[in-house]
Design an enzyme around this catalytic site. Structure first.
Site, PDB file in Angstrom:
ATOM      1  N   THR A 272       0.807  -1.211   0.000  1.00 45.50           N
ATOM      2  CA  THR A 272       0.000   0.000   0.000  1.00 45.50           C
ATOM      3  C   THR A 272       0.846   1.269   0.000  1.00 45.50           C
ATOM      4  O   THR A 272       0.517   2.247  -0.654  1.00 45.50           O
ATOM      5  CB  THR A 272      -0.888   0.018   1.265  1.00 45.50           C
ATOM      6  OG1 THR A 272      -0.905  -1.305   1.811  1.00 45.50           O
ATOM      7  CG2 THR A 272      -2.278   0.457   0.938  1.00 45.50           C
ATOM      8  N   PHE A 273       1.902   1.266   0.767  1.00 46.61           N
ATOM      9  CA  PHE A 273       2.669   2.497   0.941  1.00 46.61           C
ATOM     10  C   PHE A 273       4.104   2.407   0.479  1.00 46.61           C
ATOM     11  O   PHE A 273       4.824   3.380   0.525  1.00 46.61           O
ATOM     12  CB  PHE A 273       2.669   2.902   2.425  1.00 46.61           C
ATOM     13  CG  PHE A 273       1.321   3.294   2.917  1.00 46.61           C
ATOM     14  CD1 PHE A 273       0.898   4.606   2.798  1.00 46.61           C
ATOM     15  CD2 PHE A 273       0.460   2.352   3.449  1.00 46.61           C
ATOM     16  CE1 PHE A 273      -0.363   4.965   3.222  1.00 46.61           C
ATOM     17  CE2 PHE A 273      -0.800   2.707   3.885  1.00 46.61           C
ATOM     18  CZ  PHE A 273      -1.214   4.020   3.767  1.00 46.61           C
TER      19      PHE A 273
ATOM     20  N   VAL B  34       9.306  -2.690  -2.264  1.00 47.97           N
ATOM     21  CA  VAL B  34      10.385  -3.447  -1.649  1.00 47.97           C
ATOM     22  C   VAL B  34      11.324  -3.963  -2.745  1.00 47.97           C
ATOM     23  O   VAL B  34      10.874  -4.576  -3.721  1.00 47.97           O
ATOM     24  CB  VAL B  34       9.835  -4.624  -0.813  1.00 47.97           C
ATOM     25  CG1 VAL B  34      10.967  -5.420  -0.202  1.00 47.97           C
ATOM     26  CG2 VAL B  34       8.893  -4.115   0.282  1.00 47.97           C
TER      27      VAL B  34
ATOM     28  N   ASP C 268      -1.257  -5.195  11.023  1.00 48.22           N
ATOM     29  CA  ASP C 268      -1.541  -5.562   9.632  1.00 48.22           C
ATOM     30  C   ASP C 268      -1.095  -6.997   9.371  1.00 48.22           C
ATOM     31  O   ASP C 268      -0.458  -7.298   8.370  1.00 48.22           O
ATOM     32  CB  ASP C 268      -0.837  -4.584   8.690  1.00 48.22           C
ATOM     33  CG  ASP C 268      -1.301  -4.747   7.240  1.00 48.22           C
ATOM     34  OD1 ASP C 268      -2.388  -5.331   7.025  1.00 48.22           O
ATOM     35  OD2 ASP C 268      -0.572  -4.320   6.330  1.00 48.22           O
TER      36      ASP C 268
ATOM     37  N   LYS D 276      -1.305 -10.510   8.118  1.00 45.68           N
ATOM     38  CA  LYS D 276      -1.999 -11.199   7.026  1.00 45.68           C
ATOM     39  C   LYS D 276      -0.944 -12.049   6.330  1.00 45.68           C
ATOM     40  O   LYS D 276       0.262 -11.791   6.485  1.00 45.68           O
ATOM     41  CB  LYS D 276      -2.600 -10.183   6.059  1.00 45.68           C
ATOM     42  CG  LYS D 276      -1.562  -9.226   5.518  1.00 45.68           C
ATOM     43  CD  LYS D 276      -2.148  -8.157   4.633  1.00 45.68           C
ATOM     44  CE  LYS D 276      -1.073  -7.156   4.229  1.00 45.68           C
ATOM     45  NZ  LYS D 276      -1.560  -6.083   3.410  1.00 45.68           N
TER      46      LYS D 276
ATOM     47  N   ASN E 149       2.217 -10.651   4.795  1.00 42.22           N
ATOM     48  CA  ASN E 149       3.291 -10.167   5.658  1.00 42.22           C
ATOM     49  C   ASN E 149       3.992 -11.307   6.385  1.00 42.22           C
ATOM     50  O   ASN E 149       4.805 -11.080   7.266  1.00 42.22           O
ATOM     51  CB  ASN E 149       2.753  -9.153   6.668  1.00 42.22           C
ATOM     52  CG  ASN E 149       2.617  -7.771   6.050  1.00 42.22           C
ATOM     53  OD1 ASN E 149       3.355  -7.442   5.116  1.00 42.22           O
ATOM     54  ND2 ASN E 149       1.684  -6.989   6.545  1.00 42.22           N
TER      55      ASN E 149
ATOM     56  N   ASP F 189       7.254  -6.364   8.628  1.00 44.63           N
ATOM     57  CA  ASP F 189       6.539  -5.113   8.894  1.00 44.63           C
ATOM     58  C   ASP F 189       6.199  -4.852  10.350  1.00 44.63           C
ATOM     59  O   ASP F 189       5.403  -3.965  10.635  1.00 44.63           O
ATOM     60  CB  ASP F 189       5.225  -5.038   8.091  1.00 44.63           C
ATOM     61  CG  ASP F 189       5.492  -4.789   6.619  1.00 44.63           C
ATOM     62  OD1 ASP F 189       6.650  -4.521   6.273  1.00 44.63           O
ATOM     63  OD2 ASP F 189       4.540  -4.850   5.835  1.00 44.63           O
TER      64      ASP F 189
ATOM     65  N   THR G 148      -5.825  -5.306   5.794  1.00 43.93           N
ATOM     66  CA  THR G 148      -6.748  -5.893   4.843  1.00 43.93           C
ATOM     67  C   THR G 148      -8.039  -6.217   5.564  1.00 43.93           C
ATOM     68  O   THR G 148      -8.000  -6.905   6.570  1.00 43.93           O
ATOM     69  CB  THR G 148      -6.124  -7.185   4.284  1.00 43.93           C
ATOM     70  OG1 THR G 148      -4.799  -6.868   3.898  1.00 43.93           O
ATOM     71  CG2 THR G 148      -6.878  -7.700   3.094  1.00 43.93           C
TER      72      THR G 148
HETATM   73  P1  ATP Z   1       1.296  -3.878   3.107  1.00 41.29           P
HETATM   74  O1  ATP Z   1       1.629  -2.595   2.474  1.00 41.29           O
HETATM   75  O2  ATP Z   1      -0.087  -3.919   3.621  1.00 41.29           O
HETATM   76  O3  ATP Z   1       2.336  -4.313   4.109  1.00 41.29           O
HETATM   77  P2  ATP Z   1       2.468  -5.902   1.512  1.00 41.29           P
HETATM   78  O4  ATP Z   1       2.983  -6.661   2.684  1.00 41.29           O
HETATM   79  O5  ATP Z   1       1.988  -6.712   0.366  1.00 41.29           O
HETATM   80  O6  ATP Z   1       1.295  -4.972   1.944  1.00 41.29           O
HETATM   81  P3  ATP Z   1       5.030  -4.589   1.506  1.00 41.29           P
HETATM   82  O7  ATP Z   1       5.146  -4.755   2.969  1.00 41.29           O
HETATM   83  O8  ATP Z   1       5.377  -3.276   0.918  1.00 41.29           O
HETATM   84  O9  ATP Z   1       3.589  -4.889   0.984  1.00 41.29           O
HETATM   85  O10 ATP Z   1       5.910  -5.701   0.816  1.00 41.29           O
HETATM   86  C1  ATP Z   1       5.785  -6.010  -0.548  1.00 41.29           C
HETATM   87  C2  ATP Z   1       6.295  -7.408  -0.792  1.00 41.29           C
HETATM   88  O11 ATP Z   1       7.719  -7.415  -0.752  1.00 41.29           O
HETATM   89  C3  ATP Z   1       5.922  -8.421   0.250  1.00 41.29           C
HETATM   90  O12 ATP Z   1       4.653  -8.916   0.130  1.00 41.29           O
HETATM   91  C4  ATP Z   1       6.989  -9.478   0.035  1.00 41.29           C
HETATM   92  O13 ATP Z   1       6.641 -10.330  -1.014  1.00 41.29           O
HETATM   93  C5  ATP Z   1       8.194  -8.653  -0.315  1.00 41.29           C
HETATM   94  N1  ATP Z   1       9.025  -8.481   0.877  1.00 41.29           N
HETATM   95  C6  ATP Z   1       8.828  -7.640   1.908  1.00 41.29           C
HETATM   96  N2  ATP Z   1       9.789  -7.751   2.844  1.00 41.29           N
HETATM   97  C7  ATP Z   1      10.651  -8.678   2.378  1.00 41.29           C
HETATM   98  C8  ATP Z   1      11.872  -9.273   2.897  1.00 41.29           C
HETATM   99  N3  ATP Z   1      12.393  -8.866   4.055  1.00 41.29           N
HETATM  100  N4  ATP Z   1      12.485 -10.209   2.167  1.00 41.29           N
HETATM  101  C9  ATP Z   1      11.955 -10.601   0.988  1.00 41.29           C
HETATM  102  N5  ATP Z   1      10.820 -10.126   0.450  1.00 41.29           N
HETATM  103  C10 ATP Z   1      10.172  -9.148   1.129  1.00 41.29           C
HETATM  104 MG    MG Z   2       4.017  -5.836   4.168  1.00 41.48          MG
END
Ligand code: ATP
Ligand code: MG
Length: 442
Positions: free
Chosen positions: A38-39, A42, A150, A152, A155, A168, A190
């Site tokens: 969302t914000f 990565v 958050d 789910k 995460n 997160d 979510t």
């Molecule tokens: P939200 O914004 O609600 O947290 P999200 O978890 O899908 O949603 P991000 O936390 O920005 O979004 O992470 C995006 C994606 O990047 C994750 O779903 C994951 O697949 C990948 N990711 C995040 N952290 C790591 C990590 N430490 N190592 C490997 N992949 C990661």
């Molecule tokens: Mg996340």
């Protein structure tokens, strides 16, 4: 689309580009986009000095400032940077430019747990393992005052050994608002995983709402689909509010009575009433036959108490039917055998102790009128374990029941024939199913 952090014209630009490599803060090389939430975006990254793989989460500062949350983020990130937990993604470093914040985290290879569930529900043991790891991580962070808000499957990441890593923690406060009451006020997360109090927007306790989400996650792992689901978002909310969900038929268990009785909520102020039962095992006291003092003490206790009493009428009627006592011992093992004795219950107990000693059986359990002894050697089905219990039928008549608790039945029979019978012959009045009562009196 947000651009990859390559070009910055500000003086403190973190990016230098040597041969088209994106290097930030002279320390990390930015790699491919791993995912977008969302914000944040990565990226994969590499520590130039150590070559270690990292994940770099990039967030626009505006977003954070708008929400006025800098302070909370700073605090939670500070906490998360200080703590390490095997099931929490480690935040290695936080860096910032004028516009962006970079969270450098350990890189988790195995992808999202979500991907696994998307392929179908998990086996119960696998779901349990992930749930255990999730709960331990959540407990750990809560104990440090950080809630996730958050939780789910997206995460929840898996490392190369299929172990869970929660990502997160300390970051999801980003789109949140704290009012003076200390409760969080902006809805986040979510909807499907979100606790009803969060949806009601009346303020909530972040830690408690995490627990709700953990429950939804467990459901999803076991069921393969969401507990509260509807194409219409309002209808879905309404299901969450009403806790309207069903367990699929393959969910294994309804809680058992012993399960209820172990529950701390139930246990508060509960005294289990003593029910009258002849075979109540009560607290099993381990007994070392070598311990003479303990044996003496038991003997004394025994002399003051009395063995379970058998209804004399039932006893007599069983005698008239050829001394078949089996109907008195319903629910008991078939391999059991009974004898009557005209000796006192404590005299019989002493004989049983002597029998154990002689046959080199260990007393593993010893109550006033019940013993369990275990053979020293491994048999065909492990160590043979035999239970003997003395019941008083009439003041001068006792019934002794032998049964096999563990081990091989043939070995048990052999033990009864070759050891028990000879050792007890002078106290046995009659073995069940043999002769008449008077016939074997000694
Ligand atoms: P939200 O914004 O609600 O947290 P999200 O978890 O899908 O949603 P991000 O936390 O920005 O979004 O992470 C995006 C994606 O990047 C994750 O779903 C994951 O697949 C990948 N990711 C995040 N952290 C790591 C990590 N430490 N190592 C490997 N992949 C990661
Ligand atoms: Mg996340």
């Amino acid at each position: 689309m947000e651009e990859k952090p390559t070009k910055h014209t500000q003086e403190n630009t973190p990016v230098s580009h040597g041969s088209a490599r994106n290097i930030i803060f002279d320390k990390y090389e930015m790699g491919k986009l791993l995912g977008q939430g969302t914000f944040a975006k990565v990226y994969h990254g590499r520590n130039l000095r150590t070559s270690e793989s990292v994940a770099i989460k990039v967030i626009n500062k505006d977003q954070v400032k708008k929400e006025g949350l800098m302070e909370q983020i700073t605090r939670e990130i500070a906490v998360m940077r200080l703590v390490r937990h095997p099931h929490v993604v480690e935040i290695k470093e936080v860096m910032a430019t004028k516009q962006k914040i970079y969270f450098v985290m350990e890189y988790i290879k195995g992808g999202e747990l979500f991907a696994k569930v998307a392929r179908g529900r998990l086996k119960e043991d696998a779901a349990r393992k992930y749930f255990q790891q999730l709960i331990s991580a959540v407990d750990f962070c809560h104990s440090r005052g950080v809630s996730h808000r958050d939780l789910k499957p997206e995460n929840l990441l898996l490392d190369e050994n299929e172990n869970l890593k929660v990502s997160d923690f300390g970051l999801s406060a980003l789109p949140e608002h704290h009012r003076n009451d200390g409760l969080l006020h902006t809805q986040c997360g979510t909807p499907a995983y979100v606790a009803p109090e969060v949806l009601r927007k009346k303020g909530y306790d972040g830690a408690k709402s995490d627990i709700w989400s953990c429950g939804v996650i467990l459901y999803v792992l076991l069921a393969g689909y969401l507990p509260f689901q509807d194409e219409n978002l309002m209808k879905m909310y309404s299901k969450v509010f009403k806790s309207e969900f069903e367990f699929p038929p393959w969910f294994s268990k309804r809680i058992t009575i012993p399960g209820i009785m172990k529950n701390p909520w139930f246990c508060k102020g509960f005294n289990r009433p003593i029910a009258f039962s002849i075979s109540e095992p009560a607290n099993e006291t381990p007994f070392e036959q070598e311990d003479e003092a303990q044996r003496k003490e038991l003997e004394l206790k025994r002399s003051k108490s009395s063995p379970p009493f058998y209804n004399a009428f039932a006893f007599i009627s069983s005698m008239s039917s050829g001394f078949d006592l089996s109907n008195l011992f319903e629910n008991r093992t078939r391999s059991g055998s009974l004898f009557t004795s005209k000796y006192s219950a404590s005299a019989i107990m002493s004989k049983l102790e002597a029998l154990a000693k002689k046959t080199n059986f260990k007393m593993v359990f010893h109550k006033d009128f019940k013993v369990r002894m275990q053979g020293a050697s491994e048999g065909r089905k492990g160590k043979l374990s035999v239970t003997a219990e003395v019941f008083e039928v009439a003041p001068e008549v006792a019934v002794v029941e032998f049964s096999k608790t563990a081990g091989d039945t043939l070995e048990y029979r052999k033990f009864c024939e070759e050891d028990v019978r000879p050792a007890l012959q002078d106290i046995v009045w009659s073995w069940q199913g043999e002769n008449s009562v008077s016939g074997t009196e000694t």
